[in-house]
Each structure stands twice: as structure tokens, then as C-alpha cells.
Write a protein that holds these residues in place. Sequence first.
Motif, PDB file in Angstrom:
ATOM      1  N   LYS A   2       0.829  -1.204   0.000  1.00  0.00           N
ATOM      2  CA  LYS A   2       0.000   0.000   0.000  1.00  0.00           C
ATOM      3  C   LYS A   2       0.862   1.253   0.000  1.00  0.00           C
ATOM      4  O   LYS A   2       0.583   2.225  -0.669  1.00  0.00           O
ATOM      5  CB  LYS A   2      -0.914   0.009   1.225  1.00  0.00           C
ATOM      6  CG  LYS A   2      -2.142  -0.867   1.091  1.00  0.00           C
ATOM      7  CD  LYS A   2      -3.040  -0.643   2.281  1.00  0.00           C
ATOM      8  CE  LYS A   2      -4.337  -1.438   2.124  1.00  0.00           C
ATOM      9  NZ  LYS A   2      -5.253  -1.231   3.257  1.00  0.00           N
ATOM     10  N   SER A   3       1.916   1.206   0.810  1.00  0.00           N
ATOM     11  CA  SER A   3       2.813   2.359   0.911  1.00  0.00           C
ATOM     12  C   SER A   3       3.464   2.654  -0.431  1.00  0.00           C
ATOM     13  O   SER A   3       3.573   3.814  -0.850  1.00  0.00           O
ATOM     14  CB  SER A   3       3.876   2.087   1.969  1.00  0.00           C
ATOM     15  OG  SER A   3       4.789   3.153   2.037  1.00  0.00           O
ATOM     16  N   THR A   4       3.883   1.608  -1.139  1.00  0.00           N
ATOM     17  CA  THR A   4       4.531   1.798  -2.447  1.00  0.00           C
ATOM     18  C   THR A   4       3.560   2.388  -3.457  1.00  0.00           C
ATOM     19  O   THR A   4       3.905   3.322  -4.200  1.00  0.00           O
ATOM     20  CB  THR A   4       5.052   0.453  -2.965  1.00  0.00           C
ATOM     21  OG1 THR A   4       5.976  -0.087  -2.035  1.00  0.00           O
ATOM     22  CG2 THR A   4       5.738   0.631  -4.314  1.00  0.00           C
ATOM     23  N   PHE A   6       0.885   4.133  -2.811  1.00  0.00           N
ATOM     24  CA  PHE A   6       0.592   5.510  -2.406  1.00  0.00           C
ATOM     25  C   PHE A   6       1.710   6.457  -2.842  1.00  0.00           C
ATOM     26  O   PHE A   6       1.462   7.561  -3.330  1.00  0.00           O
ATOM     27  CB  PHE A   6       0.406   5.568  -0.876  1.00  0.00           C
ATOM     28  CG  PHE A   6       0.189   6.956  -0.360  1.00  0.00           C
ATOM     29  CD1 PHE A   6      -1.065   7.553  -0.431  1.00  0.00           C
ATOM     30  CD2 PHE A   6       1.241   7.687   0.177  1.00  0.00           C
ATOM     31  CE1 PHE A   6      -1.271   8.839   0.045  1.00  0.00           C
ATOM     32  CE2 PHE A   6       1.043   8.975   0.637  1.00  0.00           C
ATOM     33  CZ  PHE A   6      -0.224   9.551   0.578  1.00  0.00           C
ATOM     34  N   ASN A   7       2.936   5.994  -2.635  1.00  0.00           N
ATOM     35  CA  ASN A   7       4.080   6.831  -3.020  1.00  0.00           C
ATOM     36  C   ASN A   7       4.110   7.085  -4.519  1.00  0.00           C
ATOM     37  O   ASN A   7       4.406   8.199  -4.974  1.00  0.00           O
ATOM     38  CB  ASN A   7       5.381   6.152  -2.586  1.00  0.00           C
ATOM     39  CG  ASN A   7       5.566   6.159  -1.089  1.00  0.00           C
ATOM     40  OD1 ASN A   7       4.936   6.960  -0.397  1.00  0.00           O
ATOM     41  ND2 ASN A   7       6.400   5.266  -0.572  1.00  0.00           N
ATOM     42  N   MET A   8       3.803   6.053  -5.310  1.00  0.00           N
ATOM     43  CA  MET A   8       3.783   6.210  -6.765  1.00  0.00           C
ATOM     44  C   MET A   8       2.724   7.215  -7.194  1.00  0.00           C
ATOM     45  O   MET A   8       2.972   8.090  -8.032  1.00  0.00           O
ATOM     46  CB  MET A   8       3.525   4.859  -7.433  1.00  0.00           C
ATOM     47  CG  MET A   8       4.677   3.885  -7.338  1.00  0.00           C
ATOM     48  SD  MET A   8       4.272   2.277  -8.052  1.00  0.00           S
ATOM     49  CE  MET A   8       3.945   2.741  -9.742  1.00  0.00           C
ATOM     50  N   ALA A  10       1.400   9.563  -5.365  1.00  0.00           N
ATOM     51  CA  ALA A  10       1.788  10.889  -4.873  1.00  0.00           C
ATOM     52  C   ALA A  10       2.819  11.539  -5.787  1.00  0.00           C
ATOM     53  O   ALA A  10       2.757  12.737  -6.096  1.00  0.00           O
ATOM     54  CB  ALA A  10       2.334  10.773  -3.447  1.00  0.00           C
ATOM     55  N   VAL A  11       3.786  10.722  -6.235  1.00  0.00           N
ATOM     56  CA  VAL A  11       4.825  11.248  -7.129  1.00  0.00           C
ATOM     57  C   VAL A  11       4.239  11.674  -8.469  1.00  0.00           C
ATOM     58  O   VAL A  11       4.548  12.750  -8.988  1.00  0.00           O
ATOM     59  CB  VAL A  11       5.926  10.192  -7.342  1.00  0.00           C
ATOM     60  CG1 VAL A  11       6.866  10.629  -8.461  1.00  0.00           C
ATOM     61  CG2 VAL A  11       6.714   9.977  -6.061  1.00  0.00           C
ATOM     62  N   SER A  14       2.308  14.841  -8.070  1.00  0.00           N
ATOM     63  CA  SER A  14       3.209  15.994  -7.916  1.00  0.00           C
ATOM     64  C   SER A  14       3.801  16.417  -9.254  1.00  0.00           C
ATOM     65  O   SER A  14       3.886  17.611  -9.572  1.00  0.00           O
ATOM     66  CB  SER A  14       4.343  15.643  -6.932  1.00  0.00           C
ATOM     67  OG  SER A  14       3.817  15.342  -5.657  1.00  0.00           O
TER      68      SER A  14
END
Length: 213
Positions: A2-4, A6-8, A10-11, A14
Motif C-alpha cells: 500500500k505504501s509503495t 501511495f508513493n507512486m 503521490a509522485v 506531484s
Amino acid sequence: MKSTLFNMVAVLFSITLIASAGVGAVNMITEDAIAEANRQATVAAVANVLPAFEKNEMSTMDIDDMPINVYTAVDGSGAVVGYAVETMTMSGFSGKVRMMVGFAADGKILNVNVLEQSETPGLGSKMCDEGNVLLASVKDKNPADLTLKVKKDGGDIDALTAATISSRAYADAVARAYEAFKVASGAKASADGVSGATATDEGCDAQEGGENE
């Protein structure tokens, strides 16, 4: 996992946000630059077709559903020295032709500057050439004494060799400018409009073949 994910996301968000902001900033900068360039081009075109003047005032009218701008130029005493008419036609061989036509206060054509055209290189594009036969047919003459059509159509305008359609468009735009001049100068209350030339299939084939004189 999930964290990965989410990070993708988010990036990517951005990057999209930054890219959008950059495009918006570039548009704002270039929009002002383009507007200023267009303004300077118009100022130069007006000056090119009129004698020296102190200032000018622009008015706009519709003729044949086309916007026609008229720049009334005055000297230091407020006397009118001429009218620059930004005219156009849609009847060129390749569509729109836009021109600036300068008139003296008495109606004499002082100069014509072609601002925009997409006519055939070496044929209709010669309307931009210095001293071309179209310009020579109208410069230093009063349209009141002319029939603003090419000679092939019973008028007084010499046509460019192998470019009758483009020549008709030039004459059409000048005739529309003269209508605008008459309204701006007070000679007429309103413009009657101009019958624009229509490029028939036969005419298009002729111009492409260079045998339409």
C-alpha cells in the motif's frame, strides 16, 4: 504494498501538478509577448500606409460578417490626415487574405500592406511584392474613380499573371476597405457590403495549372 502504491500516486500527482503549473506560467508569459508583438505589428502597418500623424483612434465595424478595423489618424491640431483600414477577404485561393489599406482624407489610396496570406508561392503570393501590378492599379488613385474588380471581370485592376483568383481576393479586400473608409469618413451612414469572389472548381484547377488569365 500500500505504501509503495501511495508513493507512486503521490509522485505522479506531484509531477502532473508541477507540469501543469509550468505550462500555465509559460502560457501567461507568451500570451503577453504575443499580444505585444501583434500590437507592434499593427502600429508598424498603420504607419506604413499613412503619412506622419500624431495619434490615431481605432473603431471596428462588420462588413459581410467580417470585422474591419479603421484607424483614424490625426495631426497635432486634430485634423485628420488619413484612415488606415485593416481589411480582409475569405476568397483567396487559399482562403483568408488580410491587408492594411491607407486612405488620404479625400479617399485616395496611399498604400496597401498585405498582412496575412497563404497564396501559392510565386503566383498569388506576389501580391506582397513591392510594385506589383495589383498595388500599381490602386495606389495614388481614388476608388471613387475605379471599378474595384480585376479587368477580366470588367474592372480596373490588373491581375497577377496566372493568379486571377488571388487577384480577385485582393480587389475584394480593397473594395471592403473602401466601404469602411466611407463610413469612417462620414461619406456614408453604413456600409453596403461587397460581393466577394468565389473560387469555383474550374478556377482552382486553372490557378494550379497557371492558365487562368
